[in-house]
Design a protein around this motif. Structure first.
Motif, PDB file in Angstrom:
ATOM      1  N   ASN A  14       0.824  -1.198   0.000  1.00  0.00           N
ATOM      2  CA  ASN A  14       0.000   0.000   0.000  1.00  0.00           C
ATOM      3  C   ASN A  14       0.864   1.257   0.000  1.00  0.00           C
ATOM      4  O   ASN A  14       0.601   2.201  -0.740  1.00  0.00           O
ATOM      5  N   ARG A  15       1.924   1.251   0.781  1.00  0.00           N
ATOM      6  CA  ARG A  15       2.799   2.420   0.919  1.00  0.00           C
ATOM      7  C   ARG A  15       3.744   2.571  -0.265  1.00  0.00           C
ATOM      8  O   ARG A  15       3.868   3.655  -0.834  1.00  0.00           O
ATOM      9  N   ASN A  18       1.605   1.411  -4.059  1.00  0.00           N
ATOM     10  CA  ASN A  18       0.296   2.013  -4.276  1.00  0.00           C
ATOM     11  C   ASN A  18      -0.758   0.963  -4.637  1.00  0.00           C
ATOM     12  O   ASN A  18      -1.651   1.211  -5.446  1.00  0.00           O
ATOM     13  N   SER A  20      -3.880  -1.484  -3.509  1.00  0.00           N
ATOM     14  CA  SER A  20      -4.934  -1.575  -2.501  1.00  0.00           C
ATOM     15  C   SER A  20      -4.764  -2.887  -1.736  1.00  0.00           C
ATOM     16  O   SER A  20      -4.130  -3.825  -2.237  1.00  0.00           O
ATOM     17  N   PRO A  21      -5.360  -2.979  -0.552  1.00  0.00           N
ATOM     18  CA  PRO A  21      -5.297  -4.269   0.148  1.00  0.00           C
ATOM     19  C   PRO A  21      -5.962  -5.379  -0.656  1.00  0.00           C
ATOM     20  O   PRO A  21      -5.517  -6.525  -0.629  1.00  0.00           O
ATOM     21  N   THR A  24      -3.359  -6.750  -3.068  1.00  0.00           N
ATOM     22  CA  THR A  24      -2.383  -7.618  -2.386  1.00  0.00           C
ATOM     23  C   THR A  24      -3.016  -8.948  -2.001  1.00  0.00           C
ATOM     24  O   THR A  24      -2.404 -10.005  -2.170  1.00  0.00           O
ATOM     25  N   ILE A  68      -6.570   0.635   6.500  1.00  0.00           N
ATOM     26  CA  ILE A  68      -6.694   0.253   5.094  1.00  0.00           C
ATOM     27  C   ILE A  68      -7.579  -0.978   4.911  1.00  0.00           C
ATOM     28  O   ILE A  68      -8.296  -1.080   3.922  1.00  0.00           O
TER      29      ILE A  68
END
Length: 116
Positions: A14-15, A18, A20-21, A24, A68
């Motif tokens: 996320n960091r 970029n 989204s959860p 991932t 998040i």
């Protein structure tokens, strides 16, 4: 400790990437398959095995992860997995990352604070 690795990865992706959860979480089965085929089967052949898990890391990661994961909508395919991870994290108090040393491996996942 698959869940701890997944939590680490969600925060870092996320960091740094970029993602989204949900992105991932969708990639995670492929990551696990790769671990099984390319990493875990050779672990016993390694000269050194390093367990990088820190006893306080889920407390630190919780402060990053909860917001998040809570953004995932109920109609998302990732919703149930997000709820499962949130359920794991509810057993941990949040620990401010000021307590994480600057050279800690955990910094790979959470980054550095401004001014450090």
């Amino acid at each position: 400790m698959s869940e701890a690795r997944l939590i680490r990865r969600i925060v870092r992706d996320n960091r740094d990437r970029n993602l989204s959860p949900e992105d991932t979480l969708a990639l995670w089965p492929k990551v696990r398959k790769g671990e099984e085929g390319q990493v875990f089967q050779f672990r016993e052949l390694a000269n050194v095995h390093f367990n990088s898990h820190l006893f306080y890391e889920l407390s630190v990661l919780k402060g990053y992860e909860e917001p998040i994961l809570k953004e995932i909508k109920k109609d998302s395919p990732a919703y149930m997995e997000a709820q499962r991870l949130l359920n794991i994290l509810k057993y941990f108090d949040v620990l401010d990352d000021i307590w994480v040393p600057p050279f800690s491996l955990l910094r790979e996942f959470i980054g550095m604070k401004e001014g450090k």
